[in-house]
Design a protein around this motif. Structure first.
Motif, PDB file in Angstrom:
ATOM      1  N   UNK A 151       0.641  -0.924   0.629  1.00  0.00           N
ATOM      2  CA  UNK A 151      -0.074  -0.143  -0.336  1.00  0.00           C
ATOM      3  C   UNK A 151       0.374   1.001  -0.286  1.00  0.00           C
ATOM      4  N   UNK A 152       0.814   2.703  -0.652  1.00  0.00           N
ATOM      5  CA  UNK A 152       0.935   3.552  -0.733  1.00  0.00           C
ATOM      6  C   UNK A 152       1.430   4.116   0.715  1.00  0.00           C
ATOM      7  N   UNK A 153       1.657   5.219   1.274  1.00  0.00           N
ATOM      8  CA  UNK A 153       1.694   5.848   2.321  1.00  0.00           C
ATOM      9  C   UNK A 153       1.086   6.936   1.706  1.00  0.00           C
ATOM     10  N   UNK A 154       0.187   7.646   3.417  1.00  0.00           N
ATOM     11  CA  UNK A 154       0.497   6.690   4.014  1.00  0.00           C
ATOM     12  C   UNK A 154      -1.026   5.336   4.191  1.00  0.00           C
ATOM     13  N   UNK A 155      -0.470   5.189   5.570  1.00  0.00           N
ATOM     14  CA  UNK A 155      -1.438   3.755   5.903  1.00  0.00           C
ATOM     15  C   UNK A 155      -1.729   3.354   7.289  1.00  0.00           C
ATOM     16  N   UNK A 156      -2.413   2.776   7.811  1.00  0.00           N
ATOM     17  CA  UNK A 156      -3.025   3.312   9.185  1.00  0.00           C
ATOM     18  C   UNK A 156      -2.466   2.297   9.953  1.00  0.00           C
ATOM     19  N   UNK A 270       6.031   6.238  -2.329  1.00  0.00           N
ATOM     20  CA  UNK A 270       6.620   5.821  -1.223  1.00  0.00           C
ATOM     21  C   UNK A 270       5.339   5.099  -1.081  1.00  0.00           C
ATOM     22  N   UNK A 271       5.758   3.305  -0.249  1.00  0.00           N
ATOM     23  CA  UNK A 271       4.724   2.364  -0.514  1.00  0.00           C
ATOM     24  C   UNK A 271       5.549   1.128   0.739  1.00  0.00           C
ATOM     25  N   UNK A 272       4.345   0.236   1.081  1.00  0.00           N
ATOM     26  CA  UNK A 272       4.433  -0.235   2.692  1.00  0.00           C
ATOM     27  C   UNK A 272       4.480  -1.472   1.908  1.00  0.00           C
ATOM     28  N   UNK A 273       4.957  -2.410   2.445  1.00  0.00           N
ATOM     29  CA  UNK A 273       4.426  -4.092   2.856  1.00  0.00           C
ATOM     30  C   UNK A 273       4.258  -4.120   4.189  1.00  0.00           C
ATOM     31  N   UNK A 274       3.307  -4.544   3.894  1.00  0.00           N
ATOM     32  CA  UNK A 274       2.220  -4.975   5.603  1.00  0.00           C
ATOM     33  C   UNK A 274       1.714  -6.306   5.531  1.00  0.00           C
ATOM     34  N   UNK A 275       1.679  -5.950   6.509  1.00  0.00           N
ATOM     35  CA  UNK A 275       0.917  -8.070   7.067  1.00  0.00           C
ATOM     36  C   UNK A 275       0.455  -7.511   8.251  1.00  0.00           C
ATOM     37  N   UNK A 276      -0.583  -9.166   8.984  1.00  0.00           N
ATOM     38  CA  UNK A 276      -1.350  -8.409   9.588  1.00  0.00           C
ATOM     39  C   UNK A 276      -0.366  -8.660  11.231  1.00  0.00           C
ATOM     40  N   UNK A 277      -0.527  -7.600  11.984  1.00  0.00           N
ATOM     41  CA  UNK A 277       0.923  -7.519  13.410  1.00  0.00           C
ATOM     42  C   UNK A 277       0.396  -8.589  14.398  1.00  0.00           C
TER      43      UNK A 277
END
Length: 326
Positions: A151-156, A270-277
């Motif tokens: 997802x591109x920033x910003x993200x929660x 900017x983008x981030x690689x994310x997964x469930x915490x």
């Protein structure tokens, strides 16, 4: 709304009517009779407590609440389908289903290359790739409806594990016969009085582009905005203006008749690689993460930041992240 669980058959009928545009078409899709589908829609409206469709004789159209409700129903039905597939994989002792979501540019630009680069023995029989808006990518990961997201920033950030963040400068895309196409670097001041092709979301890349133009004292004559960088590039191909977009698609999918040029001012994407915490990555998802990171690193000007460097609450501009990483 009643407290008990909504009958899944009512939701299936609703989704079918939304897809087909009519009760008759939905009945054909479901293999049910028209009176049955009509009754199921009425029962669902009674259950939720508001009209999902407006009626005008035999014609129906979704109400504003019906449109919002449909987005929730789609996610639920997709999740139930994935559960069935995961259950089948568990029963067969096969690799678990892989599900990921990414913004459209990344889902088309890097996800295919990453999947192709992985050890094919790690790929399950079922893979789901969803192209979603950045907000929906984050929501899908938070709800654990997908295993991984880009997802591109910003993200929660609360509820998400950030594996890495990529920062890369935007580029200009324009028709090969555009007067500026002969230049190796496009100056922002050269865009004054011209038509600009840019993103529609005012809280993400669009804002950074506008800030850069304002600092350069540049005022485009006209603007066409879109929610897709691919659409912006297609508009540029038709000589409708100069597109300022992230470089992902232009780096991975060449478009005939379109040239890509650097900008004289760095506008970061900017983008981030994310997964469930707190959810450990399976071997397949871990391999996908590695493959995505390797593919992203090949972009010209790309800078990768460790996810641990990202502040837990990230504002809507790139400057805050850059300060955090400096």
């Amino acid at each position: 709304m009643h407290d008990d669980v909504i009958d899944i058959r009512l939701l299936e009928a609703f989704a079918a009517v939304m897809s087909a545009g009519s009760i008759t078409g939905a009945a054909r899709l479901l293999g049910r009779s028209q009176p049955v589908v009509t009754r199921q829609i009425q029962d669902l409206e009674t259950d939720v407590g508001y009209l999902l469709f407006s009626r005008n004789g035999p014609r129906i159209s979704p109400t504003p609440k019906g449109i919002l409700f449909h987005a929730e129903v789609e996610r639920l039905l997709a999740g139930l389908k994935h559960i069935r597939q995961r259950a089948a994989a568990i029963g067969a002792g096969a690799l678990p289903v892989l599900s990921l979501a990414a913004i459209p540019a990344l889902s088309a630009g890097f996800v295919p290359a990453a999947l192709a680069a992985m050890d094919q023995k790690l790929l399950p029989r079922q893979i789901h790739v969803q192209a979603l808006a950045a907000e929906n990518v984050a929501q899908s990961v938070l709800a654990q409806a997908v295993d991984f997201g880009l997802a591109s920033l910003p993200v929660q950030y609360p509820g998400l594990d950030i594996h890495w963040v990529c920062e890369v400068p935007c580029v200009a895309c324009l028709a090969a016969d555009h007067p500026l196409a002969k230049r190796r670097v496009i100056r922002l001041k050269d865009l004054g009085g011209r038509r600009l092709l840019t993103m529609a979301n005012p809280y993400r890349l669009r804002r950074r582009v506008e800030d850069a133009l304002e600092r350069a004292g540049v005022m485009p004559a006209e603007v066409i905005d879109t929610n897709s960088s691919l659409t912006a590039i297609a508009l540029a191909k038709q000589s409708l203006g100069v597109a300022i977009v992230e470089p992902v698609l232009s780096a991975s999918l060449a478009v005939d008749g379109v040239v890509t040029r650097r900008l004289d001012v760095a506008i970061p994407f900017l983008f981030a690689a994310i997964s469930p915490a707190g959810r450990e990555l399976t071997p397949t998802v871990a391999a996908l993460n590695d493959a995505l990171r390797a593919a992203v690193a090949l972009m010209r000007g790309a800078v990768l930041h460790d996810g641990a460097a990202a502040p837990r609450e990230l504002g809507s501009d790139a400057d805050e992240f850059e300060r955090a990483c400096s």
